[in-house]
Design an enzyme around this catalytic site. Structure first.
Site, short mmCIF file in Angstrom:
data_model
loop_
_atom_site.label_atom_id
_atom_site.label_comp_id
_atom_site.label_asym_id
_atom_site.label_seq_id
_atom_site.Cartn_x
_atom_site.Cartn_y
_atom_site.Cartn_z
N ASP A 102 16.94 58.93 20.66
CA ASP A 102 16.04 58.14 21.50
C ASP A 102 16.63 58.08 22.91
O ASP A 102 17.08 57.05 23.40
CB ASP A 102 15.87 56.74 20.92
CG ASP A 102 14.57 56.11 21.38
OD1 ASP A 102 13.86 56.76 22.17
OD2 ASP A 102 14.29 54.98 20.98
N CYS A 120 16.28 55.34 25.85
CA CYS A 120 15.63 54.12 25.38
C CYS A 120 16.18 53.00 26.28
O CYS A 120 17.35 53.03 26.67
CB CYS A 120 16.01 53.86 23.94
SG CYS A 120 15.21 52.40 23.26
N LEU A 128 6.80 45.25 23.21
CA LEU A 128 6.49 44.62 24.50
C LEU A 128 6.44 43.13 24.21
O LEU A 128 5.72 42.71 23.30
CB LEU A 128 5.16 45.12 25.06
CG LEU A 128 4.75 44.50 26.41
CD1 LEU A 128 3.96 45.51 27.24
CD2 LEU A 128 3.92 43.23 26.24
N HIS A 159 10.50 47.41 25.74
CA HIS A 159 11.62 48.14 25.15
C HIS A 159 11.09 49.41 24.51
O HIS A 159 10.38 49.36 23.51
CB HIS A 159 12.31 47.26 24.09
CG HIS A 159 13.42 47.96 23.35
ND1 HIS A 159 13.67 47.76 22.02
CD2 HIS A 159 14.34 48.87 23.75
CE1 HIS A 159 14.70 48.50 21.63
NE2 HIS A 159 15.12 49.19 22.67
N HIS A 183 19.68 52.44 27.73
CA HIS A 183 20.88 52.23 26.93
C HIS A 183 21.25 53.36 25.96
O HIS A 183 22.09 53.16 25.10
CB HIS A 183 20.86 50.86 26.23
CG HIS A 183 19.60 50.53 25.48
ND1 HIS A 183 18.92 49.35 25.66
CD2 HIS A 183 18.91 51.21 24.56
CE1 HIS A 183 17.87 49.33 24.86
NE2 HIS A 183 17.84 50.45 24.19
N ASN A 184 20.63 54.54 26.11
CA ASN A 184 21.09 55.73 25.35
C ASN A 184 21.17 56.89 26.33
O ASN A 184 20.19 57.64 26.49
CB ASN A 184 20.10 56.12 24.24
CG ASN A 184 20.13 55.16 23.07
OD1 ASN A 184 21.09 54.44 22.87
ND2 ASN A 184 19.07 55.18 22.28
N SER A 231 16.00 36.89 23.93
CA SER A 231 16.56 37.98 24.72
C SER A 231 17.38 37.32 25.83
O SER A 231 17.23 36.12 26.07
CB SER A 231 15.46 38.83 25.33
OG SER A 231 14.69 39.46 24.33
N HIS A 262 23.70 45.95 24.41
CA HIS A 262 22.29 46.24 24.69
C HIS A 262 21.32 45.38 23.88
O HIS A 262 20.13 45.38 24.12
CB HIS A 262 21.99 47.71 24.45
CG HIS A 262 21.73 48.08 23.03
ND1 HIS A 262 22.57 47.74 22.00
CD2 HIS A 262 20.71 48.77 22.45
CE1 HIS A 262 22.10 48.22 20.86
NE2 HIS A 262 20.98 48.84 21.10
N LYS A 311 4.45 44.79 18.57
CA LYS A 311 5.51 45.50 17.84
C LYS A 311 4.95 46.78 17.23
O LYS A 311 3.87 46.77 16.64
CB LYS A 311 5.98 44.54 16.73
CG LYS A 311 7.23 44.96 16.05
CD LYS A 311 8.42 44.48 16.82
CE LYS A 311 9.69 44.82 16.09
NZ LYS A 311 10.85 44.72 16.95
#
Lengths: 145, 478
Positions: free
Chosen positions: B95, B98, B206, B235, B325-326, B381, B401, B477
């Site tokens: 991913d 991401c 979202l 995300h 974050h990847n 979050s 993350h 989701k």
């Protein structure tokens, strides 16, 4: 032929078990579908052919699963029946194992299939293809969801 | 993981000293409880990473680290090309890029009470393509695909998605240099053709959130955050294109490793020397995937703005920040007083650059980079701020993350049913919309670590400082 999924902290492991390597690969493919939805809900209404070749049988499993992931993603299909024929290379200088398969399934129907997760790819984590003492084959790895 | 076997550097920093095949030590950040709860596989994976060619300083684990494949998720490692360093397709993962972006709405919690919150959930669910098999309205031609892969969020803005003001608030100003669309396979491009502007599934979401706690008033002011402000966080990543690039290069690097003299302790760590043709090709493809992710989040931003405008005319949803974050990024870091060009892999870890870093937009320069920490439907979050102490950045300017999984998907579906999770969250005022009950059960909030404990550890370890806690209100989701 049997299939199962097994736990991994972030993702999911899939495993096929059978009397032959062909059956174990078919079982792993069914476990792949089970990561997304109940395979019993997927009708075998249309088919497509898949060919793979790899220098070792574990990479061949990765290629087989990734070919299915690709077809599912680009054709928006789910699969529930597999006919797999693997030819293991016996010549060490050739090292090309081949797979020819037919996969049967149908287009994704979200309200009916309720797909839980999209599979990103088959990983080399927990990757293992082999036979136990009784001659039974297994084919497994973790898939990234 | 047995903490007794680790060398404790301080309350929140632990070390596995260099031994055997390790080229550098392993450093883990976290409280004793977080480290003790980590799977032993995390230790094994970090030791493997520490043995890769050209690794610099240490193999790091963030406080949310958990068992991944090859690298642990929450792992950070940097490599020096001059010292035979490698780039690892496994170290970036499937991913690619991401990440999380957060948008201001200009609304307050009081504006989203009762039926308005339900209407917003329904409008967002109707406007945001989500879940397995979903497609976007945008279908790219071959030429447009190549332009997107080289242009990232800048391409998306030019194509009418969002505003040019957004770009300054995206890592790398919305577009990484060095993307090579020719290094991206036809299969990867085909997989992406219908997936622009889609959220995906799994842990992607979202969320509409409210600021429920402020911990740093100066940073909050700079970020434009006040108590009860409503924000939107997205995300997701590079979708099918990134997944296929990961698939393609992982295989190629596994098979090529012996011919390049690389011994892989775990094939999932598949890598190639940064100076090799394969390494350079992967970097070009991976950067194209980063641009794809930035374009994708930009299109989703546009869709979220349209959805909000239907219920709240006049809202503009300005961007707070966007982090990935990847990734593997080429960065300059000072190691033992020497400035070096390094290729920093962050697998489930976020950049967390401190104040006055050249990457930062002027308005955030004095407080540091916003570090966006994702939650999981029912859990909070967080927004943190990158820090820099007198001794410099920690872990190449990186932080955690997310909460990180504490439980397998198997165990989560055994314990919970999706409908019950949705009902329980609705009773707490959190409205979830998703095409899959099982997907929700797999992502049930208790399947994740306590995000509060994770961000406290990041704060105490000096990785990033707490700024704002975000409470979920609506979650779309996959």
């Amino acid at each position: 032929m049997a299939w199962q999924t097994f736990p991994h902290e972030a993702d999911i492991g899939i495993r096929g078990i059978g009397a032959t390597i062909d059956e174990a690969f078919a079982g792993a493919a069914l476990a792949l579908t089970a990561v997304i939805c109940d395979p019993a809900m997927v009708a075998a209404r249309q088919s497509l052919e898949i060919e793979c070749a790899a220098p070792d049988i574990e990479v061949l499993l990765i290629d087989w699963l990734n070919a299915l992931i690709y077809e599912m993603a680009t054709r928006k299909l789910l699969f529930s029946r597999f006919d797999v024929a693997i030819a293991l290379s016996i010549a060490p200088e050739v090292e090309d194992h081949t797979l020819h398969a037919t996969a049967w399934g149908e287009p994704i129907d979200v309200p009916r299939h309720r797909p839980a997760a999209e599979i990103k790819g088959a990983t080399f984590c927990e990757l293992d293809v082999g036979q136990d003492a009784s001659g039974q084959w297994h084919a497994q790895c973790v898939v990234d969801v | 993981m047995e903490t007794e076997t680790l060398k404790r550097r301080n309350e929140f920093e632990w070390e596995i000293p260099k031994s055997g095949v390790m080229r550098v030590p392993v450093v883990l950040f976290g409280s004793r409880e977080l480290i003790a709860a980590m799977d032993d596989k995390v230790r094994e994976q970090l030791i493997n990473v520490a043995s890769l060619p050209g690794i610099v300083d240490a193999a790091y684990a963030m406080p949310d680290a958990h068992w991944g494949y090859g690298f642990p998720i929450g792992g950070v490692a940097a490599f020096d090309a001059e010292e035979g360093g490698v780039v690892s397709a496994g170290g970036v993962g499937f991913d690619i890029s991401c990440g999380v972006r957060t948008l201001h709405t200009g609304l307050k919690l009081a504006d989203l009470q009762g039926d308005v919150r339900r209407q917003l959930a329904d409008v967002l669910y109707a406007c945001i393509p989500v879940g397995v098999g979903s497609t976007g309205t945008l279908h790219l031609s071959e030429k447009a695909m190549d332009a997107m892969l080289c242009g990232g969020a800048c391409w998306a803005v030019d194509a009418g998605y969002g505003r040019s003001a957004d770009l300054a608030r995206i890592e790398d100003k919305g577009c990484v240099d060095g993307a090579d669309s020719a290094a991206v396979s036809a299969q990867a491009k085909k997989r992406q053709r219908d997936e622009m502007g889609t959220l995906g599934s799994g842990n992607h979401y979202l969320e509409v959130q409210a600021v429920s706690q402020l911990s740093d008033s100066a940073a909050a002011l700079a970020y434009g955050l006040a108590l009860d402000d409503v924000v939107v966080s997205i995300h997701c990543g590079s979708r099918g294109l990134g997944h296929q690039i990961g698939t393609d290069y992982l295989r190629e690097m596994v098979l090529a490793a012996p011919s390049m003299g690389i011994v892989l302790p775990d094939r999932e760590l598949a890598c190639a020397p940064l100076y090799s043709a394969l390494g350079r090709r992967y970097l070009g493809a991976m950067r194209a995937a980063i641009n794809c992710a930035l374009a994708n989040r930009q299109i989703l931003t546009h869709l979220a703005r349209e959805a909000f405008a239907k219920l709240f005319p006049g809202t503009t949803l300005p961007l707070l920040y966007d982090v990935s974050h990847n990734t593997c990024k080429e960065e300059m870091h000072t190691i033992n007083g020497r400035v070096r060009q390094l290729f920093v892999h962050r697998k489930g870890a976020t950049r967390a650059f401190g104040p006055r870093h050249a990457e930062l937009p002027a308005e955030y320069a004095e407080v540091g980079q916003p570090v966006l920490i994702g939650g999981s439907m029912g859990t909070a979050s967080w927004i943190l701020a990158g820090t820099a102490s007198a001794s410099g950045e920690r872990a190449f300017g990186s932080a955690c993350h997310g909460a990180g999984r504490a439980m397998s998907r198997h165990e989560a579906t055994r314990r919970w049913h999706g409908r019950a999770v949705v009902d329980e969250l609705a009773a707490r005022g959190i409205l979830v919309r998703s095409p899959s009950w099982r997907g929700i059960a797999e992502e049930a909030p208790p399947a994740y670590k306590d995000v509060g404990e994770v961000v406290d550890a990041a704060d105490h370890a000096g990785l990033a400082g707490k700024v704002a806690r975000l409470q979920p209100l609506v979650c779309i989701k996959g």
